[in-house]
Design an enzyme around this catalytic site. Structure first.
Site, PDB file in Angstrom:
ATOM      1  N   ASP B  52       0.823  -1.212   0.000  1.00 39.46           N
ATOM      2  CA  ASP B  52       0.000   0.000   0.000  1.00 39.46           C
ATOM      3  C   ASP B  52       0.856   1.260   0.000  1.00 39.46           C
ATOM      4  O   ASP B  52       2.057   1.211   0.293  1.00 39.46           O
ATOM      5  CB  ASP B  52      -0.895   0.023   1.246  1.00 39.46           C
ATOM      6  CG  ASP B  52      -2.076  -0.908   1.103  1.00 39.46           C
ATOM      7  OD1 ASP B  52      -2.501  -1.165  -0.040  1.00 39.46           O
ATOM      8  OD2 ASP B  52      -2.568  -1.387   2.143  1.00 39.46           O
ATOM      9  N   TYR B 110       6.863  -9.886   7.470  1.00 48.84           N
ATOM     10  CA  TYR B 110       6.698  -8.444   7.612  1.00 48.84           C
ATOM     11  C   TYR B 110       7.182  -8.007   8.992  1.00 48.84           C
ATOM     12  O   TYR B 110       7.092  -8.763   9.970  1.00 48.84           O
ATOM     13  CB  TYR B 110       5.218  -8.046   7.513  1.00 48.84           C
ATOM     14  CG  TYR B 110       4.657  -8.050   6.118  1.00 48.84           C
ATOM     15  CD1 TYR B 110       4.714  -6.915   5.322  1.00 48.84           C
ATOM     16  CD2 TYR B 110       4.031  -9.188   5.607  1.00 48.84           C
ATOM     17  CE1 TYR B 110       4.178  -6.902   4.041  1.00 48.84           C
ATOM     18  CE2 TYR B 110       3.491  -9.187   4.317  1.00 48.84           C
ATOM     19  CZ  TYR B 110       3.568  -8.042   3.551  1.00 48.84           C
ATOM     20  OH  TYR B 110       3.032  -8.020   2.292  1.00 48.84           O
TER      21      TYR B 110
END
Lengths: 245, 245
Positions: B52, B110
């Site tokens: 994003d 992540y």
């Protein structure tokens, strides 16, 4: 009216250095504007140092005289809310009326960071100088010791330097590596215009074989700026600590 | 025509995510434009993931098919010279003709970084989410273990998620502190839209006492997005590792 000693930190990438200028946005203008918006007072801040365009500070002190009844904590939080996120006030305390962040400063420590890699790292963009050619950190550390002590650094400051007295004392100068990052850590009683960046640039000339370590003393004695190495870029330079007695 | 597997890293602050858009500048457009300028070929790059706006990548893979005679090393250095300094190609190798960076991906790791401090740090601006209220990292680490394993994560992905199958396996989820920085490290076989940011947001609700650790299983079973915590901002999120078999 009280005199405040305020510690701040900033990423200097987007500022034309500390000192207020007529035609460019600086750290001083940003902080003075925020102080005005918080207190309604038009106050001048006195910084411990001028830093150049793009130079960073992990610790930078200024003093400022204010009438405001806002507490020290209120000044820190209030100004931080008004500043961009690349400048932060860290602490604020009431100082003696005569305290001056520059004149009372007894020494400073700078760090210069070189990202020693063929490949750029996006997270060090504007935060370190990237240098491709392998750095021999042990050689440079040993050579850096020649600068330690009290010397006339005329040959290692900008030709634009207007100081009459260019004698300074370097207390410590180390060159160390952590992976791809090479850190030049230098502590002294004071630094001339561009001095840290010229000292690092001179060591890089030693690294490249353009200057032999044995010539460093000669360069100092020559008082001739053109014999030293080039001024490395500002993005790798951090004002790290400021010492007061 | 050869198929190349290319590793890159980027600071996502100034990009509208990875995937090409008609009306916004993205990582994909930046890289494809640089590849075109280097090779003269209009090639599509296939990313391992969509990230994003504002999300960073320390390791991101894409594959691309090119006719060029330029070597792998030449592609890395050539493209890096054409890209802004917030994106870097790290490595390039020739891959099997059928290799696809997304379909062949077996897992990802992540990291989400929270700067847990009342006072902002200019050097973490856009690189970590600042959260004032003290984080109880041991409590959150223990709670995070409830997410480890194979679960339907429907309640922990964006309502805009269009995937039919929302079952994913989390292999590891740790919460650790280093000074003011709290790291949420999560590894799994795949992640849904906004899933990492919602899992971290849900743990922050646990930290705030808005959700008890005992309710986490209920939230997973409810498959109801509105019961989980809010989506934390993108600036703290890093795609850290991408795994291929």
């Amino acid at each position: 009216m009280k005199n405040y000693k305020i510690k701040m930190a900033y990423d200097g990438t987007h500022y034309h250095g500390f000192q207020r200028q007529n035609n460019a946005y600086t750290i001083q203008e940003a902080v003075e504007t925020a102080l005005y918006r918080l207190t309604g007072e038009t106050a001048v801040i006195y910084g411990c140092s001028r830093t150049d365009t793009g130079v960073h500070a992990r610790e930078f002190y200024f003093n400022v005289r204010l009438e405001t009844a806002i507490t020290c904590r209120g000044i820190v939080f209030g100004v931080n809310n008004l500043l961009e996120n690349d400048i932060a006030l860290l602490t604020c305390e009431e100082a003696a009326p005569e305290f001056h962040a520059r004149y009372d400063c007894r020494g400073k420590e700078y760090e210069y960071l070189i990202h020693n890699s063929e490949i750029k790292n996006p997270f060090w963009n504007n935060r370190a100088y990237r240098f491709w050619y392998p750095i021999q950190e042990t050689l440079l550390h040993d050579t850096a010791q020649i600068f330690v002590g009290t010397h006339d650094f005329r040959s290692c400051c900008s030709a634009a330097c207007t100081k009459e007295n260019t004698v300074r004392t370097i207390h410590q100068f180390s060159v160390t590596r952590t992976g791809e990052m090479v850190s030049f850590l230098i502590r002294g009683d004071g630094f001339l215009y561009n001095m840290v960046r010229i000292l690092v640039g001179t060591l890089l000339y030693v690294n490249d074989g353009k200057i032999s370590p044995a010539r460093i003393r000669e360069i100092l004695e020559s008082k001739n700026r053109t014999l030293a190495g080039k001024t490395v870029p500002p993005c790798g330079l951090y004002l790290n600590h400021v010492y007061y007695s």
